[in-house]
Design a protein around this motif. Structure first.
Motif, PDB file in Angstrom:
ATOM      1  N   TYR A  26       0.832  -1.198   0.000  1.00 32.94           N
ATOM      2  CA  TYR A  26       0.000   0.000   0.000  1.00 32.94           C
ATOM      3  C   TYR A  26       0.861   1.240   0.000  1.00 32.94           C
ATOM      4  O   TYR A  26       2.054   1.201   0.273  1.00 32.94           O
ATOM      5  CB  TYR A  26      -0.919   0.026   1.233  1.00 32.94           C
ATOM      6  CG  TYR A  26      -0.147   0.067   2.509  1.00 32.94           C
ATOM      7  CD1 TYR A  26       0.249  -1.109   3.125  1.00 32.94           C
ATOM      8  CD2 TYR A  26       0.247   1.274   3.066  1.00 32.94           C
ATOM      9  CE1 TYR A  26       1.007  -1.074   4.269  1.00 32.94           C
ATOM     10  CE2 TYR A  26       1.005   1.316   4.211  1.00 32.94           C
ATOM     11  CZ  TYR A  26       1.383   0.126   4.811  1.00 32.94           C
ATOM     12  OH  TYR A  26       2.152   0.167   5.929  1.00 32.94           O
ATOM     13  N   VAL A  47     -10.639   2.287 -11.612  1.00 34.32           N
ATOM     14  CA  VAL A  47     -10.731   2.220 -10.142  1.00 34.32           C
ATOM     15  C   VAL A  47     -11.860   3.139  -9.655  1.00 34.32           C
ATOM     16  O   VAL A  47     -12.637   2.775  -8.772  1.00 34.32           O
ATOM     17  CB  VAL A  47      -9.384   2.594  -9.480  1.00 34.32           C
ATOM     18  CG1 VAL A  47      -9.516   2.675  -7.970  1.00 34.32           C
ATOM     19  CG2 VAL A  47      -8.304   1.583  -9.870  1.00 34.32           C
ATOM     20  N   PHE A  87      -7.439  -3.918  -5.172  1.00 34.34           N
ATOM     21  CA  PHE A  87      -6.939  -4.054  -6.549  1.00 34.34           C
ATOM     22  C   PHE A  87      -5.495  -4.549  -6.555  1.00 34.34           C
ATOM     23  O   PHE A  87      -4.695  -4.146  -5.706  1.00 34.34           O
ATOM     24  CB  PHE A  87      -6.983  -2.695  -7.266  1.00 34.34           C
ATOM     25  CG  PHE A  87      -8.356  -2.103  -7.335  1.00 34.34           C
ATOM     26  CD1 PHE A  87      -9.184  -2.363  -8.426  1.00 34.34           C
ATOM     27  CD2 PHE A  87      -8.839  -1.311  -6.291  1.00 34.34           C
ATOM     28  CE1 PHE A  87     -10.468  -1.832  -8.474  1.00 34.34           C
ATOM     29  CE2 PHE A  87     -10.120  -0.788  -6.333  1.00 34.34           C
ATOM     30  CZ  PHE A  87     -10.939  -1.045  -7.424  1.00 34.34           C
ATOM     31  N   LEU A 117      -2.200  -4.214  -8.666  1.00 33.68           N
ATOM     32  CA  LEU A 117      -1.651  -3.309  -9.684  1.00 33.68           C
ATOM     33  C   LEU A 117      -0.503  -3.991 -10.419  1.00 33.68           C
ATOM     34  O   LEU A 117       0.533  -4.295  -9.821  1.00 33.68           O
ATOM     35  CB  LEU A 117      -1.162  -2.011  -9.020  1.00 33.68           C
ATOM     36  CG  LEU A 117      -0.452  -1.013  -9.945  1.00 33.68           C
ATOM     37  CD1 LEU A 117      -1.410  -0.469 -11.009  1.00 33.68           C
ATOM     38  CD2 LEU A 117       0.145   0.146  -9.141  1.00 33.68           C
ATOM     39  N   GLY A 120       1.004   3.442  -7.860  1.00 34.31           N
ATOM     40  CA  GLY A 120       0.285   3.144  -6.618  1.00 34.31           C
ATOM     41  C   GLY A 120       0.102   4.400  -5.776  1.00 34.31           C
ATOM     42  O   GLY A 120      -0.923   4.572  -5.105  1.00 34.31           O
ATOM     43  N   LEU A 154      -2.703   6.369  -7.301  1.00 34.77           N
ATOM     44  CA  LEU A 154      -3.973   5.699  -7.033  1.00 34.77           C
ATOM     45  C   LEU A 154      -4.404   5.895  -5.578  1.00 34.77           C
ATOM     46  O   LEU A 154      -5.563   6.209  -5.304  1.00 34.77           O
ATOM     47  CB  LEU A 154      -3.840   4.199  -7.345  1.00 34.77           C
ATOM     48  CG  LEU A 154      -3.870   3.843  -8.829  1.00 34.77           C
ATOM     49  CD1 LEU A 154      -3.319   2.449  -9.078  1.00 34.77           C
ATOM     50  CD2 LEU A 154      -5.296   3.939  -9.386  1.00 34.77           C
ATOM     51  N   LYS A 155      -3.456   5.738  -4.669  1.00 39.60           N
ATOM     52  CA  LYS A 155      -3.805   5.869  -3.251  1.00 39.60           C
ATOM     53  C   LYS A 155      -4.183   7.316  -2.927  1.00 39.60           C
ATOM     54  O   LYS A 155      -5.067   7.575  -2.118  1.00 39.60           O
ATOM     55  CB  LYS A 155      -2.629   5.392  -2.393  1.00 39.60           C
ATOM     56  CG  LYS A 155      -2.966   5.136  -0.942  1.00 39.60           C
ATOM     57  CD  LYS A 155      -3.925   3.959  -0.761  1.00 39.60           C
ATOM     58  CE  LYS A 155      -4.441   3.888   0.676  1.00 39.60           C
ATOM     59  NZ  LYS A 155      -5.530   2.923   0.838  1.00 39.60           N
ATOM     60  N   PHE A 188      -4.446  -1.015  -2.654  1.00 38.28           N
ATOM     61  CA  PHE A 188      -3.712  -1.387  -3.866  1.00 38.28           C
ATOM     62  C   PHE A 188      -2.551  -2.290  -3.491  1.00 38.28           C
ATOM     63  O   PHE A 188      -1.732  -1.928  -2.640  1.00 38.28           O
ATOM     64  CB  PHE A 188      -3.229  -0.127  -4.591  1.00 38.28           C
ATOM     65  CG  PHE A 188      -4.371   0.767  -4.963  1.00 38.28           C
ATOM     66  CD1 PHE A 188      -5.138   0.496  -6.093  1.00 38.28           C
ATOM     67  CD2 PHE A 188      -4.745   1.826  -4.148  1.00 38.28           C
ATOM     68  CE1 PHE A 188      -6.229   1.283  -6.414  1.00 38.28           C
ATOM     69  CE2 PHE A 188      -5.838   2.619  -4.454  1.00 38.28           C
ATOM     70  CZ  PHE A 188      -6.579   2.344  -5.596  1.00 38.28           C
ATOM     71  N   THR A 201       0.691  -4.541  -4.895  1.00 44.13           N
ATOM     72  CA  THR A 201       1.577  -4.614  -6.058  1.00 44.13           C
ATOM     73  C   THR A 201       2.898  -5.274  -5.680  1.00 44.13           C
ATOM     74  O   THR A 201       3.373  -5.081  -4.551  1.00 44.13           O
ATOM     75  CB  THR A 201       1.834  -3.200  -6.643  1.00 44.13           C
ATOM     76  OG1 THR A 201       2.810  -3.307  -7.672  1.00 44.13           O
ATOM     77  CG2 THR A 201       2.312  -2.203  -5.611  1.00 44.13           C
TER      78      THR A 201
END
Ligand code: 13P
Ligand code: SF4
Length: 342
Positions: free
Chosen positions: A12, A257, A265, A267, A274, A277-278, A286, A288
């Motif tokens: 995250y 998203v 999700f 990634l 990320g 997105l966060k 997220f 990854t």
């Protein structure tokens, strides 16, 4: 790759606004001050380290953050004489080609791209000789001299629409073989068109494997998948067969998203996306394997500050993008054609 290894990977990111508390405020202040003094604007790609993804009016330094298409468009609109491009060299070159009257700088002139360096102008000339009359679509991840030999450019965001727009039943797509195969699957199903591909790969996205995607699927039974076009087809099938998600551009991923009801999700793209997105969706999770682009990570707050300091001095040549007038003229043709598909 074992399951234990996957679980132990970073999963995250902090929301971007929290970074303000962590990063050296003086460095931000110095950059903000010099930006005004040197009449400069800072454009940053979503793959930049998180501290460079903080927008200027939220305490960061970037004036605009975007994907490669968004940044190309923005480069045509800026009023400042000096553009500092926080991204990789082919992106800064595109900005220079679109605004040749401006000074374009990159904080590390060695920030390359495995795709861009996989193909030369001569390679394109050879392809055109082998397949006479077949239109050549160049992914924007190519150098200016290569673009100059091509019919049109595309980014991950407009590649599909550009390929659809040609009447020809065969097209040459360079240089990413994985993106080419993913596009080909869609295009052939829709129109029967065939793509002739080059053998370039993105050193980041090619690392997403079938095995790792299957493992993620097992560990996170409710997560949806976010995959960039550049991910190999076997990994795409392992993710999206019987599981929801998106295969597309950076922009498609961000949009997906926002529209999805899912809270979790996986990634499969550059790790620092990320952070974007966060920052945009703080209540979603997220996950990854966190594969970072070593080229993008050559740019940091320190060399950004040095670039600004150099403007107007003899040190500026270390950071400035210089292209000859003929290359600019010829490469601008396929790039400007691409901008009709924004
Ligand atoms: P975007 O076109 O999605 O910004 O991607 C650029 C890139 O370098 C992908 O690896
Ligand atoms: Fe090039 Fe891949 Fe890095 Fe994008 S992530 S700049 S395609 S090496």
């Amino acid at each position: 790759m074992s399951l234990t290894y996957l679980i132990s990977l970073p999963s995250y990111y902090l929301p971007l606004k929290m970074l303000e508390l962590k990063e050296a405020p003086t460095l931000y202040q110095e950059i903000q001050h010099l930006k005004k003094e040197k009449n400069a604007v800072i454009l940053a790609h979503y793959y930049m380290p998180p501290e460079l993804q903080l927008i200027a009016d939220k305490g960061g330094v970037a004036d605009f953050i975007g994907d490669s298409l968004g940044l190309s468009v923005e480069a045509t609109k800026v009023k400042e004489q000096n553009i500092i491009f926080c991204g990789v060299r082919f992106m800064a070159e595109t900005a220079k080609i679109l605004s040749p009257e401006k000074n374009v700088f990159i904080p590390d002139n060695d920030a390359g791209c495995s795709l861009a360096s996989s193909i030369t102008a001569q390679d394109v000339k050879n392809l055109k000789q082998k397949y006479p009359g077949v239109p050549v679509i160049a992914y924007v991840n190519t150098y200016a001299t290569t673009k100059a030999e091509c019919d049109i450019c595309c980014t991950s965001r407009n590649a599909l629409n550009i390929a659809r727009s040609f009447d020809s039943d065969t097209l040459i797509f360079i240089p990413d073989v994985h993106m080419g195969r993913n596009l080909q699957k869609k295009i052939t199903a829709e129109t029967g068109k065939k793509l002739i591909l080059w053998n370039g790969v993105c050193e980041v996205h090619e690392q997403f494997s079938e095995m790792s995607m299957k493992a993620f699927k097992e560990i996170y039974p409710n997560a949806e998948f976010l995959l960039h076009w550049e991910v190999p087809q076997e990994a795409v099938s392992a993710s999206l067969d019987e599981r929801k998600g998106v295969l597309g551009s950076t922009n498609d991923i961000l949009k997906y998203v926002g529209e999805s009801k899912s809270k979790q999700f996986i990634l499969a793209s550059e790790c620092d996306l990320g952070a974007t997105l966060k920052g945009m969706y703080p209540n979603k999770e997220f996950i990854t394997p966190c594969i970072k682009c070593p080229q993008m990570k050559k740019i940091n707050l320190e060399n950004l500050l040095q670039t600004l300091e150099s403007i107007g001095t003899e040190k500026a040549s270390k950071y400035e993008i210089c292209l000859d007038a003929d290359t600019i003229r010829r490469a601008s043709v396929p790039i400007k054609r691409m901008l009709k598909f924004v």
